[in-house]
Design a protein around this motif. Structure first.
Motif, mmCIF file in Angstrom:
data_model
loop_
_atom_site.group_PDB
_atom_site.id
_atom_site.type_symbol
_atom_site.label_atom_id
_atom_site.label_comp_id
_atom_site.label_asym_id
_atom_site.label_seq_id
_atom_site.Cartn_x
_atom_site.Cartn_y
_atom_site.Cartn_z
ATOM 1 N N MET A 22 0.840 -1.176 0.000
ATOM 2 C CA MET A 22 0.000 0.000 0.000
ATOM 3 C C MET A 22 0.888 1.242 0.000
ATOM 4 N N VAL A 23 0.558 2.200 -0.857
ATOM 5 C CA VAL A 23 1.333 3.428 -0.974
ATOM 6 C C VAL A 23 0.441 4.606 -0.610
ATOM 7 N N LEU A 24 0.983 5.499 0.176
ATOM 8 C CA LEU A 24 0.253 6.701 0.570
ATOM 9 C C LEU A 24 0.344 7.720 -0.563
ATOM 10 N N LEU A 51 -10.740 21.831 -3.424
ATOM 11 C CA LEU A 51 -11.397 21.142 -2.322
ATOM 12 C C LEU A 51 -10.342 20.708 -1.306
ATOM 13 N N ASP A 52 -10.777 20.269 -0.139
ATOM 14 C CA ASP A 52 -9.842 19.861 0.912
ATOM 15 C C ASP A 52 -8.988 18.686 0.464
ATOM 16 N N GLU A 53 -7.697 18.809 0.676
ATOM 17 C CA GLU A 53 -6.761 17.750 0.330
ATOM 18 C C GLU A 53 -6.825 16.646 1.371
ATOM 19 N N PHE A 54 -6.470 15.437 0.946
ATOM 20 C CA PHE A 54 -6.437 14.306 1.879
ATOM 21 C C PHE A 54 -5.442 13.271 1.386
ATOM 22 N N ASP A 55 -5.079 12.350 2.270
ATOM 23 C CA ASP A 55 -4.174 11.264 1.929
ATOM 24 C C ASP A 55 -4.971 9.982 1.782
ATOM 25 N N GLU A 117 6.310 4.613 -5.881
ATOM 26 C CA GLU A 117 6.015 4.395 -4.462
ATOM 27 C C GLU A 117 6.457 5.596 -3.639
ATOM 28 N N LYS A 118 7.560 6.199 -4.049
ATOM 29 C CA LYS A 118 8.056 7.391 -3.369
ATOM 30 C C LYS A 118 8.590 8.345 -4.423
ATOM 31 N N ASP A 119 8.224 9.607 -4.312
ATOM 32 C CA ASP A 119 8.590 10.626 -5.289
ATOM 33 C C ASP A 119 9.689 11.500 -4.703
ATOM 34 N N GLU A 120 10.846 11.488 -5.310
ATOM 35 C CA GLU A 120 11.983 12.268 -4.811
ATOM 36 C C GLU A 120 12.105 13.625 -5.502
ATOM 37 N N SER A 121 11.184 13.959 -6.388
ATOM 38 C CA SER A 121 11.278 15.221 -7.129
ATOM 39 C C SER A 121 10.793 16.401 -6.290
ATOM 40 N N PRO A 130 3.758 10.885 -3.381
ATOM 41 C CA PRO A 130 3.311 11.320 -4.714
ATOM 42 C C PRO A 130 2.006 12.119 -4.618
ATOM 43 N N ILE A 131 1.916 13.185 -5.398
ATOM 44 C CA ILE A 131 0.725 14.041 -5.402
ATOM 45 C C ILE A 131 -0.107 13.738 -6.643
ATOM 46 N N ILE A 132 -1.381 13.446 -6.427
ATOM 47 C CA ILE A 132 -2.339 13.176 -7.502
ATOM 48 C C ILE A 132 -3.353 14.318 -7.510
ATOM 49 N N VAL A 133 -3.585 14.914 -8.691
ATOM 50 C CA VAL A 133 -4.596 15.954 -8.837
ATOM 51 C C VAL A 133 -5.785 15.344 -9.573
ATOM 52 N N ALA A 134 -6.964 15.433 -8.956
ATOM 53 C CA ALA A 134 -8.195 14.893 -9.542
ATOM 54 C C ALA A 134 -9.151 16.044 -9.818
ATOM 55 N N VAL A 135 -9.633 16.129 -11.056
ATOM 56 C CA VAL A 135 -10.533 17.214 -11.465
ATOM 57 C C VAL A 135 -11.876 16.627 -11.879
#
Length: 161
Positions: A22-24, A51-55, A117-121, A130-135
């Motif tokens: 599982m990846v956050l 909208l409010d961000e969440f993990d 799994e992990k974003d080093e950028s 990792p950041i996901i943007v959902a529209v």
């Protein structure tokens, strides 16, 4: 005014008892309101609401972008896409989901679409999440539309124009 985000644990990867990884993911949902002209059949103005961000913990090897969209819509409280009313002329997809500005393919697992799994950028969240943007698009009908019930829609003669 920015709200402080809850700090993520130092590890973004958790292992469950069934050996799923599982990846956050940090989810940034957006609601894009389109003022849709019924006469011109096009968007006249667009306003994007943050909208409010969440993990969210997901198995990126098995979860597809389509499944992630459903999870996000449920979490935010948006109706399913099948229940939305499509106005005449609107051909765009209702939802899109992006990682680093690139739209994820609906039927591919997130890991195959480039979500690590992990974003080093520099574009990652706290601790490499990792950041996901959902529209989600929301249509607001504006104006009027003439409905013709018979061949004679007016008693005005062509010479009057």
């Amino acid at each position: 005014r920015r709200r402080r985000r809850r700090r993520a644990s130092t590890s973004t990867i958790t292992t469950t008892t069934t050996n799923k990884r599982m990846v956050l993911l940090s989810i940034k949902p957006r609601l894009q309101k389109e003022k849709w002209s019924l006469y011109w059949k096009c968007s006249m103005a667009t306003r994007t609401m943050y909208l409010d961000e969440f993990d969210l913990d997901v198995d990126i090897a098995k979860t597809t972008a389509r499944e992630l969209k459903k999870m996000i819509a449920e979490r935010v409280g948006l109706p399913p896409v099948a229940e939305l009313f499509r106005l005449e002329g609107f051909q765009e997809p209702w939802e899109l989901i992006q990682y680093k500005g690139v739209e994820l393919q609906a039927d591919k697992p997130l890991s195959e679409s480039g979500v690590p799994e992990k974003d080093e950028s520099d574009m990652s969240g706290e601790n490499g999440v990792p950041i996901i943007v959902a529209v989600r698009k929301h249509l607001v009908a504006e104006g009027w539309k003439m409905v013709h019930n018979d061949a004679m829609d007016s008693d005005t003669e062509e010479d009057d124009f």
